[in-house]
Structure formats: C-alpha cells, structure tokens
Design an enzyme around this catalytic site. Structure first.
Site, mmCIF file in Angstrom:
data_model
loop_
_atom_site.group_PDB
_atom_site.id
_atom_site.type_symbol
_atom_site.label_atom_id
_atom_site.label_comp_id
_atom_site.label_asym_id
_atom_site.label_seq_id
_atom_site.Cartn_x
_atom_site.Cartn_y
_atom_site.Cartn_z
ATOM 1 N N GLU A 111 -0.971 -6.906 1.609
ATOM 2 C CA GLU A 111 -0.271 -7.677 0.585
ATOM 3 C C GLU A 111 -0.839 -9.082 0.466
ATOM 4 O O GLU A 111 -0.910 -9.645 -0.637
ATOM 5 C CB GLU A 111 1.225 -7.693 0.900
ATOM 6 N N GLU A 131 4.894 0.580 5.518
ATOM 7 C CA GLU A 131 6.243 0.100 5.808
ATOM 8 C C GLU A 131 7.287 1.210 5.885
ATOM 9 O O GLU A 131 8.249 1.115 6.662
ATOM 10 C CB GLU A 131 6.665 -0.941 4.761
#
Length: 261
Positions: A111, A131
């Site tokens: 990210e 995640e």
C-alpha cells in the site's frame, strides 16, 4: 533522525531508506517519523522528487509490524497525519514519489508503494495484500487504489485470497513502471528521479492536482473543473515565470532554469 530511517539529499532528490530488520515492518512510531519526512519533503522548495526504498534485498516492507500488533497496537491506531507509512493519506503532496521495491512488498508495504506515483522494482519483487489471512482488510489504500489499476476480478483475487503477484505480472498489469535486476534498482530509480527533476516543478504539481481532482469525473466534467478557477496549481503554472522560461530556453537551445514560480 530515527534509527529506522536514513534520509539523504542529492540535489533536488530526496532518498529515504526504511531500515527495520528483518522485514522493514512499520509500527505507529515509525509511521509518524515517515510522515514527518514526507511533510518536510512536501514543504521544502528545493526538493522535487523523493525515492522510498527498503534496506536490504529481501524486503521493501512487510507492512504493519505484527509484533507491535501482538503487543496491543490496534489496526486503527493513529499512524500520523500522512496515514500509514506517512504517505498513504498525504493527499496534498504535489511532488512525485518513486517507490524502489526490492523483494517483498506485502500488506501495508504494498500500500505504501501504491501511494507513490511510480514504482521501479527488482526482478525478485513480490506484491500482496494478505490482510484477510490476518482477519483484517487492506484499508491503507489497497482497497481503494488496486481496483483503479487492476480489472475487478484480479483485484478481488488479490485482496480476498492474499495471493502474491510477481514483478513481471505487476509490469503487465501496469502496477510498476519497470523491472530491473536487483543490483540496478537504485540506479534505475535515480535515473527516473533525475528525469522528473528536469521537468518544471509547477507543471508536475499541476498534473498531480488535476489527476487528484478530476480522477472520478468524465472528460467533460474534468474540463469544466480545471477551467473553473477552483484549482491552485493549474492557474499558477499558466502564468508562471517557468511557463515563460520553457519556450525561451527551447528557442535559445539551452536547458531551462526552473524557479518553481
């Protein structure tokens, strides 16, 4: 400066090395420190481009520090004014950032790279947002930025299964700008940064601003918005000294001297 960050200047270029063995994972404290670096970069008129790279050859960044998580740091902890890693929510940064990805860019590390404007990676780079395997979601930009780059099916597969994408596939999908041998990563990133530094800084800032402001608009709506006078950088660049310097330098067959005003 923090032991986790090594920051150096090379003319108009800022280089930031994230150095947190073994996986360059980022906790809230480091995130605040990174945000401070990126904000100072934003506000320094002499700096035009930044490069962020992870120390070593195995990890760009493994993302959120799970040791800190195990010790009680919450997923929604305060990671600073720039968001996680100091960049993922720094929306008023109108200077380009290059992520030089060496090895693994996982979770928040991916990210962070996605929050940069361009990515140069080594052949051994690998990208993933795992995640869901940890019971959380990639909410530091992965869920928002990946679907703007990838077809929905591919973005969903990456986010919902956590599967890894190698460097060549990332190049095919347009996630990265170029793939180089590991030993050439910083050379390639610096060459790209040098090319960016040769561009008029106000013009680059205007491009980032227009892209940010009109990204969800139709072409017609985008035209109306940039002509509305509501933007800051775009009107400034049209009437800047640099807008006069560019054609003058071209006519005189010399390199332009940008003033950023």
């Amino acid at each position: 400066m923090s032991e986790s960050l090594h920051v150096s200047r090379n003319g108009h270029i800022l280089e930031i090395i994230l150095d947190r063995p073994k996986a360059n994972a980022i906790d809230a404290k480091t995130s605040f420190e990174m945000g401070d670096v990126f904000i100072k970069f934003r506000d320094d008129p002499e700096l035009r481009v930044a490069i962020i790279v992870g120390a070593g050859e195995r990890f760009f960044s493994a993302g959120w520090d799970l040791k800190a998580a195990a010790e009680g740091e919450a997923p929604d902890a305060d990671f600073g004014p720039g968001g996680f890693a100091g960049l993922t929510e720094l929306f008023n940064l109108d200077k380009p950032v290059i992520a030089a990805v060496n090895g693994y860019a996982f979770g928040g590390g991916f990210e962070l790279a996605l929050a940069a404007d361009m990515i140069v990676c080594s052949q051994n780079a690998s990208f993933s947002v795992p995640e869901t395997k940890l019971g959380i979601v990639p909410d530091s930009g992965g869920m928002l930025r990946l679907p703007k780059i990838l077809p929905p099916a591919i973005a969903n597969e990456m986010m919902m299964t956590g599967r890894q994408m190698n460097a060549e596939e990332a190049l095919r999908w347009g996630i990265v700008n170029r793939v180089v041998e590991s030993g050439q990563l910083m050379e390639a990133a610096r060459e790209l940064a040098h090319q960016l530094a040769l561009s008029a800084p106000l013009a680059v800032a205007a491009i980032k601003e227009i892209y940010r402001e009109t990204g969800e608009m139709s072409v017609e709506e985008g035209y109306r918005h940039i002509r509305s006078g509501k933007l800051k950088n775009y009107p400034s660049v049209l009437h800047s000294e640099d807008a006069l310097e560019g054609p003058k330098a071209f006519a005189e067959k010399r390199d332009p001297v940008w003033k950023g005003k």
